[in-house]
Design an enzyme around this catalytic site. Structure first.
Site, PDB file in Angstrom:
ATOM      1  N   ASP A 257       0.861  -1.188   0.000  1.00  0.00           N
ATOM      2  CA  ASP A 257       0.000   0.000   0.000  1.00  0.00           C
ATOM      3  C   ASP A 257       0.897   1.237   0.000  1.00  0.00           C
ATOM      4  O   ASP A 257       1.816   1.350   0.833  1.00  0.00           O
ATOM      5  CB  ASP A 257      -0.899  -0.004   1.237  1.00  0.00           C
ATOM      6  CG  ASP A 257      -1.872   1.159   1.233  1.00  0.00           C
ATOM      7  OD1 ASP A 257      -2.966   1.004   0.698  1.00  0.00           O
ATOM      8  OD2 ASP A 257      -1.516   2.229   1.792  1.00  0.00           O
ATOM      9  N   ASN A 265      -2.864  12.933  -3.479  1.00  0.00           N
ATOM     10  CA  ASN A 265      -4.019  13.388  -4.259  1.00  0.00           C
ATOM     11  C   ASN A 265      -4.519  14.737  -3.774  1.00  0.00           C
ATOM     12  O   ASN A 265      -4.839  15.626  -4.576  1.00  0.00           O
ATOM     13  CB  ASN A 265      -5.148  12.354  -4.165  1.00  0.00           C
ATOM     14  CG  ASN A 265      -4.950  11.191  -5.109  1.00  0.00           C
ATOM     15  OD1 ASN A 265      -4.306  11.322  -6.146  1.00  0.00           O
ATOM     16  ND2 ASN A 265      -5.471  10.028  -4.748  1.00  0.00           N
ATOM     17  N   HIS A 270      -5.297  14.555  -8.600  1.00  0.00           N
ATOM     18  CA  HIS A 270      -5.381  13.145  -9.012  1.00  0.00           C
ATOM     19  C   HIS A 270      -4.474  12.833 -10.199  1.00  0.00           C
ATOM     20  O   HIS A 270      -4.077  11.683 -10.383  1.00  0.00           O
ATOM     21  CB  HIS A 270      -6.837  12.806  -9.347  1.00  0.00           C
ATOM     22  CG  HIS A 270      -7.711  12.738  -8.130  1.00  0.00           C
ATOM     23  ND1 HIS A 270      -7.756  11.637  -7.312  1.00  0.00           N
ATOM     24  CD2 HIS A 270      -8.549  13.652  -7.573  1.00  0.00           C
ATOM     25  CE1 HIS A 270      -8.598  11.849  -6.309  1.00  0.00           C
ATOM     26  NE2 HIS A 270      -9.101  13.082  -6.445  1.00  0.00           N
ATOM     27  N   ASP A 274      -2.190   9.666 -10.188  1.00  0.00           N
ATOM     28  CA  ASP A 274      -2.151   8.621 -11.222  1.00  0.00           C
ATOM     29  C   ASP A 274      -0.727   8.365 -11.691  1.00  0.00           C
ATOM     30  O   ASP A 274      -0.327   7.214 -11.921  1.00  0.00           O
ATOM     31  CB  ASP A 274      -3.031   9.023 -12.410  1.00  0.00           C
ATOM     32  CG  ASP A 274      -4.513   8.941 -12.095  1.00  0.00           C
ATOM     33  OD1 ASP A 274      -4.868   8.340 -11.057  1.00  0.00           O
ATOM     34  OD2 ASP A 274      -5.319   9.472 -12.877  1.00  0.00           O
ATOM     35  N   GLU A 300      -4.754   2.396  -4.157  1.00  0.00           N
ATOM     36  CA  GLU A 300      -3.292   2.454  -4.086  1.00  0.00           C
ATOM     37  C   GLU A 300      -2.698   1.164  -3.557  1.00  0.00           C
ATOM     38  O   GLU A 300      -1.527   1.119  -3.182  1.00  0.00           O
ATOM     39  CB  GLU A 300      -2.842   3.632  -3.213  1.00  0.00           C
ATOM     40  CG  GLU A 300      -3.191   3.513  -1.745  1.00  0.00           C
ATOM     41  CD  GLU A 300      -4.575   4.051  -1.400  1.00  0.00           C
ATOM     42  OE1 GLU A 300      -4.780   4.411  -0.229  1.00  0.00           O
ATOM     43  OE2 GLU A 300      -5.439   4.127  -2.302  1.00  0.00           O
TER      44      GLU A 300
END
Length: 380
Positions: A257, A265, A270, A274, A300
């Site tokens: 994770d 974010n 975002h 990404d 994630e």
């Protein structure tokens, strides 16, 4: 039933299969080309039988058709040898449909010239050759064969009218030529239409194959990172469990994770988030072992499938190599200074346990890694 199919697949080939492989080869395209040659050779054999019948019943003397008989005898075997030996693969058209059509039409023209009183009956073979060619020739080559046939037959008819007017009468030969030209042109137009349809169908088939490939990739891979998706990873885990039950190697899984991803974010947007996910995916593919499989598990989170190797290796090593690479690499081109880290829960598969139990154990280890300060691996 499955066992029987496996037994059939592993059974040695029968005598007929061995003969077919010897005569036709095992290559599908070559088999098709050889089959066409053998079909043409059978047609030549029928023509030879008709010529023999004509000689026996004094329809024409043998000296008139001896050269034609020799050509009919040699044409099929020569093309068979070229294709069976693989020499045809050096040409742009390996099936050799175009040269075979030219040779066949030339022999029909030869037959027209030497068969005397039954010469008009040979015209039908021109149509047969044209029909055969429609399935393997391009439109341009169909037109060339038509032009060649009409030119050669026109010259043969004019020559025979001049040298043998008793048998080859001018008005009849003109009618024969007009009928031949009309019928062959119609067949050639049909052949070109079939060629166009075949080209369109091939294009549609290729497009469908590409669409199916895209669908399969979409069904098994994550759109953003290109990694295997959760559904496909569960399938892969099931395959490894089955392999392990049959005595295959064991494996470990690691649930990773990205640390503080929500902050990435919230702070940078975002788009940068990404890019960070794609950076993780790229480095995971590059730094983990070639036998390891990475999937995007959700958001994630990533699941790493780490098979045991021979000699055995420590899965921690590959994970730490990935951790070091991420620490040194920029996570986003838009925020060059951004670095990401990840926490990992690692566990080995226990024989006989369900997939969910193994994942739950890795998940608990992941939370332990987060509670211990993140950016580390905890093994269950």
């Amino acid at each position: 039933m499955a066992a029987r199919n496996e037994l059939d697949a592993s059974a040695p080939p029968s005598r007929m299969q061995r003969v077919a492989s010897l005569v036709l080869t095992n290559d599908r395209d070559q088999r098709r080309a050889i089959t066409m040659v053998l079909t043409t050779t059978a047609l030549y054999s029928v023509c030879l039988a008709l010529l023999t019948f004509g000689v026996i019943y004094d329809v024409f003397p043998i000296e008139n058709i001896s050269i034609l008989a020799l050509l009919l005898t040699l044409a099929g075997p020569i093309f068979y040898f070229i294709i069976r030996s693989g020499l045809n693969l050096r040409f742009s058209e390996p099936k050799l449909a175009f040269p075979q059509a030219l040779v066949a039409q030339s022999m029909v023209a030869f037959a027209y010239a030497v068969c005397g009183p039954i010469h008009s009956a040979t015209i039908i073979f021109l149509a047969v050759v044209t029909v055969y060619g429609m399935f393997d020739m391009t439109m341009r080559r169909v037109r060339l064969v038509l032009l060649y046939t009409l030119t050669v037959m026109g010259l043969v008819m004019a020559w025979k009218v001049r040298t043998d007017p008793q048998v080859y009468q001018g008005p009849l030969e003109l009618m024969y030529f007009a009928m031949m030209a009309t019928s062959l042109t119609a067949i050639s137009l049909l052949s070109m239409l079939v060629s166009k349809m075949r080209k369109r169908l091939r294009s549609q088939k290729d497009e469908l194959a590409r669409a199916l490939e895209r669908i399969q990739v979409a069904a098994t891979h994550d759109e953003l990172t290109g990694l295997d998706n959760r559904r496909h990873m569960i399938t892969l885990l099931g395959e490894h469990i089955t392999r392990r039950a049959r005595g295959g190697p064991g494996f470990a899984v690691a649930l990773a994770d990205i640390d503080h991803f929500k902050n990435v974010n919230d702070t940078h947007g975002h788009r940068v988030g990404d890019e960070a996910l794609m950076t993780f995916a790229h480095l995971a593919r590059a730094k983990l072992r070639s036998t390891d499989i990475v999937a995007r598990w959700g958001g994630e989170e990533f699941l790493l499938l780490l098979p045991e190797t021979n000699p055995p290796g420590d899965p921690h090593t590959a994970i730490e190599r990935l951790r070091g690479s991420l620490a040194a690499a920029s996570a986003s081109a838009h925020v060059p200074e951004l670095r990401i880290a990840f926490s990992t829960g690692l566990t080995r598969y226990i024989d006989g346990e369900p997939i969910d139990d193994m994942i739950e154990r890795a998940d608990r280890a992941l939370y332990a890694a987060k509670d211990a300060g993140r950016n580390r691996t905890v093994a269950a």
